[in-house]
Design a protein around this motif. Structure first.
Motif, PDB file in Angstrom:
ATOM      1  N   SER A  99      53.948 -42.182 -12.448  1.00  0.00           N
ATOM      2  CA  SER A  99      52.738 -41.775 -13.158  1.00  0.00           C
ATOM      3  C   SER A  99      52.546 -40.265 -13.134  1.00  0.00           C
ATOM      4  O   SER A  99      51.908 -39.702 -14.021  1.00  0.00           O
ATOM      5  N   GLN A 100      53.098 -39.606 -12.101  1.00  0.00           N
ATOM      6  CA  GLN A 100      52.965 -38.155 -11.973  1.00  0.00           C
ATOM      7  C   GLN A 100      54.288 -37.576 -11.482  1.00  0.00           C
ATOM      8  O   GLN A 100      55.064 -38.271 -10.833  1.00  0.00           O
ATOM      9  N   ASN A 101      54.509 -36.320 -11.769  1.00  0.00           N
ATOM     10  CA  ASN A 101      55.749 -35.669 -11.345  1.00  0.00           C
ATOM     11  C   ASN A 101      55.425 -34.269 -10.846  1.00  0.00           C
ATOM     12  O   ASN A 101      54.998 -33.416 -11.620  1.00  0.00           O
ATOM     13  N   GLY A 102      55.597 -34.024  -9.536  1.00  0.00           N
ATOM     14  CA  GLY A 102      55.297 -32.725  -8.960  1.00  0.00           C
ATOM     15  C   GLY A 102      56.409 -31.719  -9.176  1.00  0.00           C
ATOM     16  O   GLY A 102      57.411 -31.994  -9.851  1.00  0.00           O
ATOM     17  N   ASN A 103      56.270 -30.564  -8.570  1.00  0.00           N
ATOM     18  CA  ASN A 103      57.216 -29.460  -8.775  1.00  0.00           C
ATOM     19  C   ASN A 103      58.255 -29.314  -7.673  1.00  0.00           C
ATOM     20  O   ASN A 103      59.023 -28.354  -7.679  1.00  0.00           O
ATOM     21  N   PHE A 104      58.286 -30.260  -6.720  1.00  0.00           N
ATOM     22  CA  PHE A 104      59.177 -30.107  -5.567  1.00  0.00           C
ATOM     23  C   PHE A 104      60.074 -31.341  -5.428  1.00  0.00           C
ATOM     24  O   PHE A 104      59.746 -32.287  -4.714  1.00  0.00           O
ATOM     25  N   PRO A 105      61.235 -31.330  -6.098  1.00  0.00           N
ATOM     26  CA  PRO A 105      62.074 -32.535  -6.163  1.00  0.00           C
ATOM     27  C   PRO A 105      62.981 -32.773  -4.958  1.00  0.00           C
ATOM     28  O   PRO A 105      63.564 -33.850  -4.836  1.00  0.00           O
ATOM     29  N   LEU A 106      63.102 -31.797  -4.041  1.00  0.00           N
ATOM     30  CA  LEU A 106      64.161 -31.854  -3.037  1.00  0.00           C
ATOM     31  C   LEU A 106      64.095 -33.097  -2.155  1.00  0.00           C
ATOM     32  O   LEU A 106      65.113 -33.711  -1.863  1.00  0.00           O
ATOM     33  N   GLY A 107      62.908 -33.481  -1.712  1.00  0.00           N
ATOM     34  CA  GLY A 107      62.801 -34.620  -0.807  1.00  0.00           C
ATOM     35  C   GLY A 107      62.634 -35.965  -1.483  1.00  0.00           C
ATOM     36  O   GLY A 107      62.606 -37.003  -0.806  1.00  0.00           O
ATOM     37  N   CYS A 108      62.540 -35.985  -2.818  1.00  0.00           N
ATOM     38  CA  CYS A 108      62.188 -37.220  -3.523  1.00  0.00           C
ATOM     39  C   CYS A 108      63.228 -38.326  -3.337  1.00  0.00           C
ATOM     40  O   CYS A 108      62.885 -39.478  -3.053  1.00  0.00           O
ATOM     41  N   GLY A 109      64.494 -37.990  -3.539  1.00  0.00           N
ATOM     42  CA  GLY A 109      65.540 -39.005  -3.431  1.00  0.00           C
ATOM     43  C   GLY A 109      65.653 -39.574  -2.039  1.00  0.00           C
ATOM     44  O   GLY A 109      65.853 -40.786  -1.854  1.00  0.00           O
ATOM     45  N   ASP A 110      65.521 -38.712  -1.022  1.00  0.00           N
ATOM     46  CA  ASP A 110      65.620 -39.189   0.358  1.00  0.00           C
ATOM     47  C   ASP A 110      64.404 -40.026   0.743  1.00  0.00           C
ATOM     48  O   ASP A 110      64.524 -41.003   1.490  1.00  0.00           O
ATOM     49  N   ALA A 111      63.228 -39.665   0.234  1.00  0.00           N
ATOM     50  CA  ALA A 111      62.042 -40.479   0.465  1.00  0.00           C
ATOM     51  C   ALA A 111      62.215 -41.860  -0.177  1.00  0.00           C
ATOM     52  O   ALA A 111      61.816 -42.879   0.402  1.00  0.00           O
ATOM     53  N   LYS A 158      58.936 -50.673  -6.321  1.00  0.00           N
ATOM     54  CA  LYS A 158      57.606 -50.108  -6.558  1.00  0.00           C
ATOM     55  C   LYS A 158      57.220 -49.165  -5.426  1.00  0.00           C
ATOM     56  O   LYS A 158      56.688 -48.069  -5.652  1.00  0.00           O
ATOM     57  N   MET A 159      57.507 -49.569  -4.191  1.00  0.00           N
ATOM     58  CA  MET A 159      57.198 -48.746  -3.027  1.00  0.00           C
ATOM     59  C   MET A 159      58.041 -47.472  -3.016  1.00  0.00           C
ATOM     60  O   MET A 159      57.545 -46.384  -2.708  1.00  0.00           O
ATOM     61  N   ALA A 160      59.320 -47.593  -3.352  1.00  0.00           N
ATOM     62  CA  ALA A 160      60.218 -46.435  -3.353  1.00  0.00           C
ATOM     63  C   ALA A 160      59.792 -45.401  -4.395  1.00  0.00           C
ATOM     64  O   ALA A 160      59.842 -44.186  -4.143  1.00  0.00           O
ATOM     65  N   ILE A 161      59.381 -45.872  -5.572  1.00  0.00           N
ATOM     66  CA  ILE A 161      58.890 -44.960  -6.612  1.00  0.00           C
ATOM     67  C   ILE A 161      57.632 -44.246  -6.145  1.00  0.00           C
ATOM     68  O   ILE A 161      57.467 -43.027  -6.323  1.00  0.00           O
ATOM     69  N   LYS A 162      56.751 -44.981  -5.515  1.00  0.00           N
ATOM     70  CA  LYS A 162      55.492 -44.405  -5.026  1.00  0.00           C
ATOM     71  C   LYS A 162      55.750 -43.317  -3.997  1.00  0.00           C
ATOM     72  O   LYS A 162      55.150 -42.231  -4.048  1.00  0.00           O
ATOM     73  N   VAL A 163      56.663 -43.565  -3.073  1.00  0.00           N
ATOM     74  CA  VAL A 163      56.959 -42.588  -2.017  1.00  0.00           C
ATOM     75  C   VAL A 163      57.697 -41.382  -2.589  1.00  0.00           C
ATOM     76  O   VAL A 163      57.406 -40.227  -2.233  1.00  0.00           O
ATOM     77  N   GLY A 164      58.670 -41.614  -3.469  1.00  0.00           N
ATOM     78  CA  GLY A 164      59.383 -40.504  -4.088  1.00  0.00           C
ATOM     79  C   GLY A 164      58.463 -39.621  -4.904  1.00  0.00           C
ATOM     80  O   GLY A 164      58.575 -38.393  -4.897  1.00  0.00           O
ATOM     81  N   GLU A 165      57.531 -40.251  -5.623  1.00  0.00           N
ATOM     82  CA  GLU A 165      56.550 -39.501  -6.410  1.00  0.00           C
ATOM     83  C   GLU A 165      55.684 -38.624  -5.505  1.00  0.00           C
ATOM     84  O   GLU A 165      55.439 -37.458  -5.808  1.00  0.00           O
ATOM     85  N   LYS A 166      55.244 -39.194  -4.396  1.00  0.00           N
ATOM     86  CA  LYS A 166      54.423 -38.432  -3.439  1.00  0.00           C
ATOM     87  C   LYS A 166      55.186 -37.219  -2.905  1.00  0.00           C
ATOM     88  O   LYS A 166      54.641 -36.120  -2.791  1.00  0.00           O
ATOM     89  N   ALA A 167      56.473 -37.393  -2.606  1.00  0.00           N
ATOM     90  CA  ALA A 167      57.280 -36.291  -2.070  1.00  0.00           C
ATOM     91  C   ALA A 167      57.390 -35.138  -3.053  1.00  0.00           C
ATOM     92  O   ALA A 167      57.557 -33.980  -2.643  1.00  0.00           O
ATOM     93  N   SER A 168      57.300 -35.423  -4.340  1.00  0.00           N
ATOM     94  CA  SER A 168      57.468 -34.369  -5.345  1.00  0.00           C
ATOM     95  C   SER A 168      56.321 -33.364  -5.358  1.00  0.00           C
ATOM     96  O   SER A 168      56.400 -32.342  -6.028  1.00  0.00           O
ATOM     97  N   SER A 228      60.368 -32.264   5.794  1.00  0.00           N
ATOM     98  CA  SER A 228      58.907 -32.215   5.884  1.00  0.00           C
ATOM     99  C   SER A 228      58.269 -33.020   4.763  1.00  0.00           C
ATOM    100  O   SER A 228      57.278 -33.732   4.966  1.00  0.00           O
ATOM    101  N   ALA A 229      58.825 -32.930   3.554  1.00  0.00           N
ATOM    102  CA  ALA A 229      58.289 -33.685   2.419  1.00  0.00           C
ATOM    103  C   ALA A 229      58.478 -35.183   2.626  1.00  0.00           C
ATOM    104  O   ALA A 229      57.586 -35.981   2.347  1.00  0.00           O
ATOM    105  N   VAL A 230      59.652 -35.561   3.125  1.00  0.00           N
ATOM    106  CA  VAL A 230      59.930 -36.981   3.358  1.00  0.00           C
ATOM    107  C   VAL A 230      58.978 -37.556   4.400  1.00  0.00           C
ATOM    108  O   VAL A 230      58.353 -38.601   4.189  1.00  0.00           O
ATOM    109  N   MET A 231      58.843 -36.873   5.528  1.00  0.00           N
ATOM    110  CA  MET A 231      58.002 -37.403   6.610  1.00  0.00           C
ATOM    111  C   MET A 231      56.545 -37.490   6.208  1.00  0.00           C
ATOM    112  O   MET A 231      55.832 -38.410   6.620  1.00  0.00           O
ATOM    113  N   GLU A 232      56.095 -36.547   5.409  1.00  0.00           N
ATOM    114  CA  GLU A 232      54.704 -36.579   4.961  1.00  0.00           C
ATOM    115  C   GLU A 232      54.505 -37.673   3.903  1.00  0.00           C
ATOM    116  O   GLU A 232      53.500 -38.400   3.926  1.00  0.00           O
ATOM    117  N   ALA A 233      55.455 -37.800   2.972  1.00  0.00           N
ATOM    118  CA  ALA A 233      55.313 -38.758   1.877  1.00  0.00           C
ATOM    119  C   ALA A 233      55.313 -40.202   2.367  1.00  0.00           C
ATOM    120  O   ALA A 233      54.552 -41.029   1.866  1.00  0.00           O
TER     121      ALA A 233
END
Length: 249
Positions: A188-200, A220-230, A237-242
């Motif tokens: 639903s949203q796409n942030g500006n920081f893609p580095l941690g998205c795939g690992d999240a 569904k859960m994986a998309i939600k977490v990857g989106e948050k990491a972005s 840091s992005a992965v652990m927070e997301a």
């Protein structure tokens, strides 16, 4: 007692933001192997992380090897400037503690092959993020139960219908594939920081598998977490927070 074994890279991540005279620099541990290990630990999953770092490793103590630690350098999270695998390629094979293996190819395809053979010989489960894709060999497919590639990697791995795939499609979301079954999920949203998205995304897939969730729930859960990491700067840091959103935080 560990829930799973992980084989993958541990890198010193150096991330520059801005122009040549950078406005900001972040340094932290990274690598897909480390990021998945750290993300799962954040969720209370215990893993034995098989990796190799050198004497120059400045972060939490991990399995060490003689030589210089791996280094990953990028600018603005979208331009990779250098990757030096270093001691990641000196990983020494250890006894696995569980019958579930999450792996990448960051330590070399030969290391994955040896570990995966051990797991499959004992009837275990192998989950692979096939990165870096230049290490891929078609015979690795026989050793995998679940693969988590991105779109470019998926084109290289000659997918088999008998395997399960959680495909990372970036701004287009993701897809689960197994046999004739295909399940898609958009973001639903796409942030500006893609580095941690795939690992999240990887963390969520492994977490969902361990908790016996069905593929649609996992995707569904994986998309939600990857989106948050972005929306979060950094790699680990992005992965652990997301992933905290899986705990309702």
């Amino acid at each position: 007692m560990s829930d799973l074994d992980i084989i993958g890279g541990a890198f010193r991540d150096i991330i520059f933001y801005g122009n040549v005279h950078s406005q900001n620099v972040l340094e932290m541990p990274g690598g897909t192997g480390y990021n998945v290990f750290a993300g799962l630990r954040e969720l209370g999953i215990q893993a034995k992380f098989h990796c190799a770092t050198g004497d120059d490793w400045p972060y939490e103590p991990l399995q060490s090897a003689k030589g210089k630690s791996g280094i990953f350098v990028c600018r603005n999270e979208d331009e990779v400037l250098a990757v030096y695998r270093g001691t990641n390629l000196n990983l020494q094979i250890e006894k696995l503690e569980t019958n579930i293996l999450f792996a990448t190819l960051e330590c070399g395809g030969d290391k994955f092959f040896q570990y995966a053979k051990d797991v499959k010989s004992s009837g275990g489960i192998v989950i692979l993020d096939p990165s870096p894709i230049f290490e891929w060999r078609d015979e690795y497919s026989d050793l995998c139960d679940i693969l988590i590639p991105n779109e470019r990697e998926f084109e290289k791995i000659s997918p088999l219908k008998s395997k399960k795939y959680f495909l990372k499609l970036g701004e287009h979301g993701g897809m689960y594939m197994h046999g004739d079954v295909k399940i898609s999920e958009s973001i639903s949203q796409n942030g500006n920081f893609p580095l941690g998205c795939g690992d999240a995304f990887d963390v969520a897939v492994v977490y969902g598998f361990i908790n016996r969730m069905n593929p649609a729930e996992i995707l569904k859960m994986a998309i939600k977490v990857g989106e948050k990491a972005s929306f979060i700067m950094g790699s680990s840091s992005a992965v652990m927070e997301a992933v905290k959103i899986l705990r309702g935080e």
